[in-house]
Design a protein around this motif. Structure first.
Motif, mmCIF file in Angstrom:
data_model
loop_
_atom_site.group_PDB
_atom_site.id
_atom_site.type_symbol
_atom_site.label_atom_id
_atom_site.label_comp_id
_atom_site.label_asym_id
_atom_site.label_seq_id
_atom_site.Cartn_x
_atom_site.Cartn_y
_atom_site.Cartn_z
ATOM 1 N N LEU A 171 0.829 -1.208 0.000
ATOM 2 C CA LEU A 171 0.000 0.000 0.000
ATOM 3 C C LEU A 171 0.867 1.262 0.000
ATOM 4 O O LEU A 171 0.575 2.231 -0.718
ATOM 5 N N SER A 172 1.947 1.242 0.777
ATOM 6 C CA SER A 172 2.845 2.400 0.830
ATOM 7 C C SER A 172 3.536 2.612 -0.513
ATOM 8 O O SER A 172 3.689 3.752 -0.977
ATOM 9 N N LEU A 173 3.980 1.516 -1.135
ATOM 10 C CA LEU A 173 4.624 1.639 -2.443
ATOM 11 C C LEU A 173 3.665 2.212 -3.485
ATOM 12 O O LEU A 173 4.053 3.035 -4.323
ATOM 13 N N ALA A 174 2.406 1.779 -3.403
ATOM 14 C CA ALA A 174 1.415 2.311 -4.356
ATOM 15 C C ALA A 174 1.201 3.807 -4.125
ATOM 16 O O ALA A 174 1.097 4.584 -5.089
ATOM 17 N N LEU A 175 1.163 4.216 -2.847
ATOM 18 C CA LEU A 175 0.979 5.642 -2.547
ATOM 19 C C LEU A 175 2.169 6.464 -3.033
ATOM 20 O O LEU A 175 2.006 7.535 -3.632
ATOM 21 N N VAL A 176 3.400 5.952 -2.791
ATOM 22 C CA VAL A 176 4.601 6.657 -3.242
ATOM 23 C C VAL A 176 4.627 6.761 -4.765
ATOM 24 O O VAL A 176 4.954 7.817 -5.333
ATOM 25 N N ALA A 177 4.265 5.674 -5.441
ATOM 26 C CA ALA A 177 4.254 5.683 -6.909
ATOM 27 C C ALA A 177 3.238 6.694 -7.435
ATOM 28 O O ALA A 177 3.497 7.409 -8.415
#
Length: 438
Positions: free
Chosen positions: A49-55
């Protein structure tokens, strides 16, 4: 010889097994990812979820940063260049305003031909702080640490070289007064004399003495008015000076608050509680309007020095309370151990009590310092042009009216570099002083 069957005999290995490599999933980058990001299903879900938000954030911000203009001379020209280069619907950052106004954001109105002076001054300041902050630095650089408080203001403000010499002479006179008075009047009178003599020298004699020396042997550099200070140079000057001075003043206030002498304790408690109960912006207005009324007639007390005094006083009160918390956290046995060794008050504080109290107080002290450095932006309210004040004046220019994110993003990035550096240094200091687990 035993008659027991061979399968009843305990197995004893007579050769060591060769060492085997650790499983590939537990070492190296793969092992780090597994331990820190995918150690459980919940951890893995939060990581994804964090990686998706950063992307998503990068996909929204990076095109704006990259599709930019560095050569325009106005905001309208900047937008036209971006649309011509990346399409009619494109939007991007106008970094041209930073390219055009970076000197004002860094140096303010300081004369451009004298930029070498603030650069050299901050280099000397960093060189002077290095042996204090990092024990591995050559001890001979401590001479630079002693000279930096006099060289740096002289380089920034300029003028006669005899004025910093006269200021330094005040400390020599204070030390001489302490050595002369202590054998006859005791340590308390010696300390009072060591404080009063330099103050009297600086207020009434240092100026005329430096003037006389300048008349006999003129040595100096071009003076620069405080009104020419601005940008990050002003923020760094106020912030670094206040941070450097507030630590020793905060230690003295914390010790005074715990003193058994009623007058000393009352004065320290009064100063701490008064300063903590007043907003910093009020103290800045006092520095701007009222402080000059308490000075001798015809005294031209520099506005930047007045602000530095108030910010230092404000930071000292908060640092004192943080250190008092560290002193309260020490067990009573540490004080009794110092007494058992026969140490006097100052040796006990210097060798046993204060090192432990400061180690406990490091996170709170650094948080106070970071807050003080960021609060230097408040000086724009009293007419000093720090980076935020300059950003407002730049935005008032008809050519750059409407530009926001580029200026504030540049200012925020530089403030982040300074504050993050202080935070990392405090973590380094905590690791270096963590001696109880070695």
């Amino acid at each position: 010889m035993s008659d027991a069957p061979s399968h009843d005999t305990a197995f004893v290995r007579d050769a060591m097994l060769p060492p085997a490599p650790a499983p590939a999933s537990s070492v190296g980058p793969l092992g780090w990812l597994r331990r820190n990001l995918f150690s459980s299903w919940l951890n893995a879900a939060l990581t994804l979820l964090s990686l998706a938000l950063v992307a998503w954030l990068l996909a929204a911000v990076l095109p704006w940063i990259v599709h930019s203009s560095w050569t325009a001379s106005s905001l309208s020209e900047c937008r036209a260049q971006i649309k011509e280069a990346y399409g009619p619907e494109a939007s991007g950052a106008c970094w041209a305003v930073i390219r055009e106004r970076w000197a004002q954001l860094i140096f303010g109105f300081y004369p451009s031909e004298l930029y070498w002076r603030p650069i050299l001054a901050f280099g000397i300041a960093l060189g002077g702080m290095a042996p204090v902050l990092f024990p591995g630095f050559p001890r001979k650089v401590l001479y630079l640490s002693g000279a930096a408080p006099f060289l740096v203001p002289w380089l920034l403000w300029g003028g006669t070289v005899w004025l910093p010499v006269a200021v330094a002479l005040g400390f020599v006179l204070g030390y001489a007064a302490f050595r002369l008075v202590t054998p006859f009047g005791g340590a308390i009178l010696g300390t009072i004399a060591a404080a009063l003599v330099p103050v009297m020298w600086w207020f009434w004699l240092a100026g005329p003495a430096s003037g006389q020396l300048q008349a006999v042997l003129p040595l100096g550099i071009e003076p620069v008015s405080s009104r020419s200070f601005g940008g990050f140079m002003l923020s760094i000057t106020i912030g670094v000076t206040a941070i450097t001075l507030s630590l020793p003043f905060g230690i003295l206030l914390a010790l005074g608050r715990q003193s058994r002498m009623l007058i000393v304790k009352s004065i320290c408690v009064g100063v701490i509680e008064f300063v903590r109960g007043v907003p910093l912006i009020t103290l800045l207005f006092v520095a701007w309007l009222l402080l000059n009324y308490f000075m001798p007639p015809d005294t031209n007390f520099d506005i930047v020095l007045r602000v530095i005094i108030m910010v230092t006083l404000f930071a000292s009160a908060y640092v004192a309370e943080v250190i008092r918390g560290g002193l309260a956290a020490l067990p009573r046995g540490q004080y009794e151990a110092a007494d058992a060794l026969g140490l006097d008050y100052w040796k006990a504080q210097r060798l046993i009590i204060m090192p432990q109290a400061l180690k406990i107080s490091i996170p709170g002290i650094v948080s106070t310092f970071i807050g003080v450095f960021k609060d230097t932006t408040l000086v724009s309210i009293i007419g000093l042009l720090d980076p935020v004040g300059f950003s407002n004046s730049i935005r008032a220019d008809v050519n750059w009216n409407g530009i926001v994110w580029e200026l504030y993003g540049f200012i925020a990035a530089l403030f982040f570099v300074f504050c993050f550096s202080m935070s990392r240094y405090s973590m380094y200091l905590e690791r270096r002083l963590r001696t109880e687990h070695r």
